[in-house]
Design an enzyme around this catalytic site. Structure first.
Site, PDB file in Angstrom:
ATOM      1  N   GLU A 535      39.682  42.108  44.027  1.00 40.23           N
ATOM      2  CA  GLU A 535      40.337  42.960  45.551  1.00 40.23           C
ATOM      3  C   GLU A 535      38.555  42.248  46.491  1.00 40.23           C
ATOM      4  O   GLU A 535      37.654  41.808  45.414  1.00 40.23           O
ATOM      5  CB  GLU A 535      39.231  44.052  44.667  1.00 40.23           C
ATOM      6  CG  GLU A 535      38.285  44.541  44.582  1.00 40.23           C
ATOM      7  CD  GLU A 535      37.661  46.160  44.002  1.00 40.23           C
ATOM      8  OE1 GLU A 535      37.876  47.276  45.577  1.00 40.23           O
ATOM      9  OE2 GLU A 535      37.192  46.790  43.292  1.00 40.23           O
ATOM     10  N   GLN A 537      35.081  42.823  49.824  1.00 42.46           N
ATOM     11  CA  GLN A 537      34.699  43.656  50.463  1.00 42.46           C
ATOM     12  C   GLN A 537      35.435  44.750  51.610  1.00 42.46           C
ATOM     13  O   GLN A 537      35.131  45.740  51.754  1.00 42.46           O
ATOM     14  CB  GLN A 537      33.655  42.927  51.696  1.00 42.46           C
ATOM     15  CG  GLN A 537      32.677  43.524  52.062  1.00 42.46           C
ATOM     16  CD  GLN A 537      31.580  43.123  53.561  1.00 42.46           C
ATOM     17  OE1 GLN A 537      31.823  41.984  53.177  1.00 42.46           O
ATOM     18  NE2 GLN A 537      30.433  44.157  53.467  1.00 42.46           N
ATOM     19  N   ASP A 676      38.455  25.924  46.663  1.00 45.27           N
ATOM     20  CA  ASP A 676      38.672  26.515  45.201  1.00 45.27           C
ATOM     21  C   ASP A 676      39.646  26.046  44.579  1.00 45.27           C
ATOM     22  O   ASP A 676      40.512  26.963  43.843  1.00 45.27           O
ATOM     23  CB  ASP A 676      38.583  28.159  45.815  1.00 45.27           C
ATOM     24  CG  ASP A 676      38.120  28.929  44.786  1.00 45.27           C
ATOM     25  OD1 ASP A 676      37.444  28.092  43.936  1.00 45.27           O
ATOM     26  OD2 ASP A 676      38.334  29.884  44.923  1.00 45.27           O
TER      27      ASP A 676
END
Length: 821
Positions: A535, A537, A676
């Site tokens: 998850e 924000q 990433d």
């Protein structure tokens, strides 16, 4: 010794034949005096020694010795010797190797040097080299010592003795601290150091060892819960050379839960500022995230909140039957600060304290001589001046921000999104991921002290082979010579669901609607939620089953063939409390994903955006991510086949590498920057086909791979190029750097984290060394499974300058011939 960093006065001896054979002449490869240190006679029962004061605690790893050559006139040397050492100059200990042998082989002639590794290494300040002989004889020695300073400062730890594990069908595992050099008393260890500070990290399987000819479990110190009086924890004490300001503790712990071994569930640490003081009542408590899926051993970093102490007492609480540690290290600042506890409003008030300080006389105060009003007036004036100065600073900052916003809005109305020199490469993004204030080079230098004045000059030219600019204003440094994106249009590193978001050079849409999305609308009721993967924000990532999805997508579906109608998918879902900005970012991410169509890139399959909550449905592989897949396997061998151990071949690893390079080649062709790339973001199907994804950032399992800045942004700093960390510059070339780290992960079978021996702060410091390029930067080591030519390719990916790094097209062409067709 040889280069005389150790001074003559720091070298002493028990005796010497002559002044010209004194201890100051015991330096390797030097011929001063009569060529060496020679003790006055040597009997088999004698303990003649050469003593060296290293000046500070040192991690000693190697000893070299020579005999007396004396320009071809000497003929004395020591065939054997042993070592004694002391950390305080008072208590001396005898060194033994891992098999308990004290005597080391020395020289066989007068001129050749003999180098001996010290296993286990010695942490000491004073060292004595003691020649050993079986007959009365004359010996002479020259010595060299190799090691590094023991900056951690730990001088002893105390703990319960390790225990014996006996499990049916498995060999006995003796989990004692076999190299501990302190006192063994009442089943506890006192006042020494041992295997927890020897630098040897235990393997995932604690029954296997890194040393030869030792017993199973040798690399770990372990305890059984029930055997400690059912108290449920192991208590350890750590003593340091001086008071230090502790930031964190790193504990390498085994997690082989199939044998009842897990990392500790929590730890509480108390602090003692001085050895004669009592323990401070307020403890630091840290709860770990237990992992029942990945049996890999791992470092657990425990924050210590900058508490100052000379001694620590920590209680590690069991999460299962066994708990095993192989290494414990501490990170601390140079200057200790007194710990100030948190007080409630009722017990502490700054105004009250100042009032008491100024206006409350003590019974022992001298009579008022008339100067008290003057003193009070001066103090009040100083306080008022400080308040005014702080107000002016805050007001100036506010005005500057307003003016800057107006300037940007005016500029945005007159110029396109991308601006800079006409010949500049438009396909990268310049982002400062901390706060807007850190875009000032002076503030950045304060945040990262590694950047010297030369860093600002390099930033003016983008840090690469652009025009050399030696003087410029902060605004020019970051806006004139380097092309970049307007900050209000930058796609953030972390998406609303907690996953990574690609950096896209051409996405300038301020608002998106359903007509901008090409993916088909899937019936929401046919998504069956199975597990939450992670998850952010404003959103979540779920693992779901999608009923009837192959039929819904029709021919040409990227989904694997299945007998049933349900397939596993990853669903990113926007939460109901999301802001309008988060909603717009989510729709932008959908548009980005809809543009991707490659066999090695995760695909957007469909969406649910006709009603809230908004959802995007992407592929998910049943074999999970590459990090988990490889960490649970060994390299293919006769042993793995015979014991049915899950394994992969070298060919498999090369095939995976080629697939990742192919997917990144596709992203680079679209000028997409991933930002990433890592094994945690590569998913596998049952045929070992890899698809590059972006879920890693959102998953708690990989939270330790990300460094949190200011409590907000999280950065995968161990995979990031130096220019991304120091300058906020993300490019295809910085993805190439991350690809090199990903290759390193693959060929270590994901058994350890990159730079596992460095803290996050030390990783950032190391990027400063890459920037300065003075040869002091630390590279990842060559994995044993990795062919030399492939490690050379990794090193090219970590080149300091962008032009020296290969492209993904070049990487793909270099890797492809190694795969068996």
């Amino acid at each position: 010794m040889e280069d005389k960093r150790i001074k003559d006065e720091d070298i002493t001896a028990s005796s010497q034949w002559y002044e010209t054979t004194g201890p100051q002449y015991a330096r390797l490869n030097r011929e001063e005096g009569d060529g060496a240190w020679c003790p006055e006679g040597l009997e088999p029962s004698d303990t003649q020694y050469l003593q060296v004061d290293l000046g500070r605690l040192t991690f000693l790893t190697v000893v070299g010795t020579q005999g007396r050559y004396a320009r071809n006139s000497g003929n004395e040397f020591a065939r054997y010797y042993r070592l004694n050492y002391s950390r305080d100059g008072l208590l001396w200990k005898s060194w033994r190797n891992r098999l308990g042998i004290m005597v080391m082989e020395g020289n066989k002639n007068t001129y050749a040097s003999v180098i001996n590794d010290i296993h286990p290494p010695i942490i000491t300040r004073y060292i004595r080299v003691i020649p050993v002989t079986k007959l009365s004889t004359t010996v002479c020695m020259r010595v060299e010592l190799y090691g590094c300073s023991w900056d951690e400062g730990l001088i002893s730890y105390s703990a319960p003795e390790g225990q014996l594990m006996m499990q049916p069908g498995y060999p006995f595992a003796n989990l004692n601290d076999s190299t501990y050099d302190g006192v063994h008393e009442k089943r506890r260890l006192f006042d020494g150091l041992g295997q927890l500070t020897d630098g040897v990290i235990g393997l995932d399987d604690f029954l296997r060892t890194r040393q030869f000819s030792v017993w199973p479990g040798y690399d770990y110190l372990g305890w059984r819960n029930e055997s400690l009086g059912m108290q449920g924890y192991v208590e350890m004490e750590f003593v340091f050379d001086r008071q230090r300001n502790f930031t964190s503790m790193k504990v390498h712990s085994n997690n082989m839960f199939t044998h009842g071994v897990k990392i500790f569930s929590s730890v509480s640490c108390w602090f003692k500022p001085r050895l004669i003081a009592g323990w401070e009542p307020e403890a630091v408590t840290f709860n770990t995230v237990l992992d029942d899926r990945n049996p890999s051993a791992r470092y657990v970093t425990v924050p210590l909140n900058c508490r100052a102490a000379k001694s620590l007492r920590c209680r590690f609480f069991f999460a299962d039957v066994w708990m095993m540690f192989s290494e414990i290290s501490f990170q601390s600042g140079n200057k200790p600060h007194r710990h100030v506890p948190w007080f409630t409003h009722s017990s502490f008030n700054l105004q009250t304290q100042l009032t008491d300080l100024i206006f409350s006389p003590s019974a022992s105060d001298p009579p008022d001589d008339g100067n008290t009003p003057v003193l009070i007036g001066c103090l009040v004036t100083i306080i008022l001046l400080l308040v005014i100065i702080i107000f002016l600073i805050l007001w100036c900052q506010y005005v500057c921000k307003v003016l800057e916003k107006v300037r940007r809005q005016a500029a945005g109305a007159a110029v396109p999104l991308f601006y800079g020199p006409a010949n500049a490469d438009p396909h990268y993004e310049r982002v400062f991921l901390l706060d807007p204030q850190y875009q000032n080079p002076a503030v950045l230098r304060n945040k990262l002290p590694e950047l010297s004045q030369s860093a600002e000059a390099s930033a003016c030219g983008g840090g690469y082979a652009e025009p050399d600019v030696t003087q410029c204003t902060p605004h020019q440094c970051f806006h004139s010579n380097a092309p970049h994106y307007a900050e209000t249009d930058i796609v953030r590193l972390q998406g609303v669901t907690g996953s990574n978001m690609y950096a896209v050079p051409a996405l300038t849409v301020d608002s998106l609607t359903r007509k901008d999305i090409s993916a088909a609308e899937f019936p929401r009721q046919q998504l069956i939620f199975r597990e939450k993967l992670g998850e952010g924000q404003f959103g979540e990532v779920h693992l779901c089953e999608a009923e009837g999805l192959p039929e819904f997508l029709g021919e040409g579906s990227p989904l694997p063939e299945r007998d049933g109608h349900s397939v596993l998918v990853a669903v990113k879902q926007l939460r109901a409390d999301a802001t309008s900005q988060a909603r717009n970012d989510f729709l932008k991410e959908i548009k980005i994903m809809s543009r991707l169509n490659d066999p090695n890139i995760i695909r957007l399959l469909c969406v649910c955006v006709s009603s809230d909550p908004l959802c995007m449905v992407t592929e998910y592989m049943e074999n999970g991510d590459l990090n988990m897949f490889l960490s649970q396997r060994e390299i293919e061998s006769t042993l793995t086949h015979a014991n049915n151990i899950p394994s992969v071949s070298l060919s498999d690893l090369l095939h995976m590498s080629v697939q990742i390079s192919s997917g990144m080649k596709y992203l680079a062709s679209l000028n997409f920057v991933h930002r990433d790339l890592a094994t945690r973001n590569c998913l596998l199907d049952r045929r070992l086909t890899i698809k590059i994804a972006d879920f890693g950032m959102s998953r708690n399992l990989y939270s330790s791979d990300y460094y949190r800045i200011q409590g907000r942004a999280v950065l995968p700093i161990r995979w990031m190029a130096w220019e991304s960390i120091l300058l906020g510059k993300f490019t295809t070339a910085s993805d190439v750097w991350a690809f090199g780290v990903t290759l390193w992960e693959i060929f270590t079978l994901c058994k350890e984290q990159p730079y596992s021996l460095l803290s996050d702060e030390q990783v950032i410091e190391n990027t400063g060394e890459f920037f300065r390029n003075q040869g002091r930067q630390i590279f990842l080591y060559a994995p044993p499974l990795c062919p030399p030519s492939l490690f050379e390719l990794m090193m090219r990916c970590w080149s300091r300058d962008i032009p020296d790094r290969p492209t993904f097209e070049g990487l793909y062409q270099a890797l492809r011939p190694h795969v068996n067709q």
